[in-house]
Design a protein around this motif. Structure first.
Motif, PDB file in Angstrom:
ATOM      1  N   TYR A   4      23.548  10.711  -7.390  1.00 18.89           N
ATOM      2  CA  TYR A   4      23.993  11.427  -6.285  1.00 18.89           C
ATOM      3  C   TYR A   4      22.977  12.343  -5.643  1.00 18.89           C
ATOM      4  N   THR A  59      32.640  13.860  -2.523  1.00 16.37           N
ATOM      5  CA  THR A  59      31.800  12.552  -2.443  1.00 16.37           C
ATOM      6  C   THR A  59      32.634  11.793  -3.425  1.00 16.37           C
ATOM      7  N   LEU A  94      28.631   5.507  -0.171  1.00 12.73           N
ATOM      8  CA  LEU A  94      27.845   6.803  -0.289  1.00 12.73           C
ATOM      9  C   LEU A  94      27.242   7.242   1.019  1.00 12.73           C
TER      10      LEU A  94
END
Length: 146
Positions: free
Chosen positions: A24, A55, A65
């Motif tokens: 991430y 997220t 994403l």
């Protein structure tokens, strides 16, 4: 002093691997400070924790994403939430349509399975106590599919 988190703290809290958190970070969703020798230690802020939480929420909704990042980045400048909310609605609408199409496909598939199941039960009933030969079942399935 502001609350900070280590990568292990966030991994434990959100039941993630540290590798996932680093991923991430690589995607630009998280931007931890660095500390320690050579900047080896990641120090996550409350903002990073919130971004990670958002997220994961976006991921549960099925958003990519990239979509999650676009939406979350918009909230970094909270002056006017109108454009942010409109973008969110557009993304949600597209995702909803995609899920509805998948659901229609699944329901059609389920109907087909039920039809084959009904046909197989019918063949068994016609056969009575006799064993149904597999080749007859396959022929019946092919006939019903045509």
């Amino acid at each position: 002093m502001a609350t900070t988190y280590s990568i292990s703290d966030l991994a434990r809290e959100f039941d993630l691997t540290t590798r996932a958190i680093r991923f991430y970070e690589d995607m630009g969703l998280l931007q931890p400070e660095r500390s320690g020798p050579g900047g080896r230690n990641r120090v996550y802020s409350h903002r990073d924790r919130t971004r990670l939480k958002l997220t994961l929420r976006a991921k549960r909704l099925g958003l990519s994403l990239t979509e999650a990042k676009d939406l979350i980045d918009m909230y970094d400048s909270p002056r006017d939430t109108g454009p942010q909310l409109q973008k969110f609605l557009v993304v949600l609408d597209a995702h909803k349509r995609e899920l509805e199409a998948q659901m229609a496909e699944i329901l059609a598939n389920l109907d087909e399975v039920k039809a084959h199941e009904k046909e197989a039960r019918s063949l068994l009933t016609k056969q009575g106590d006799k064993a149904v030969k597999p080749i007859k079942v396959l022929k019946a399935l092919k006939a019903s599919a045509a």
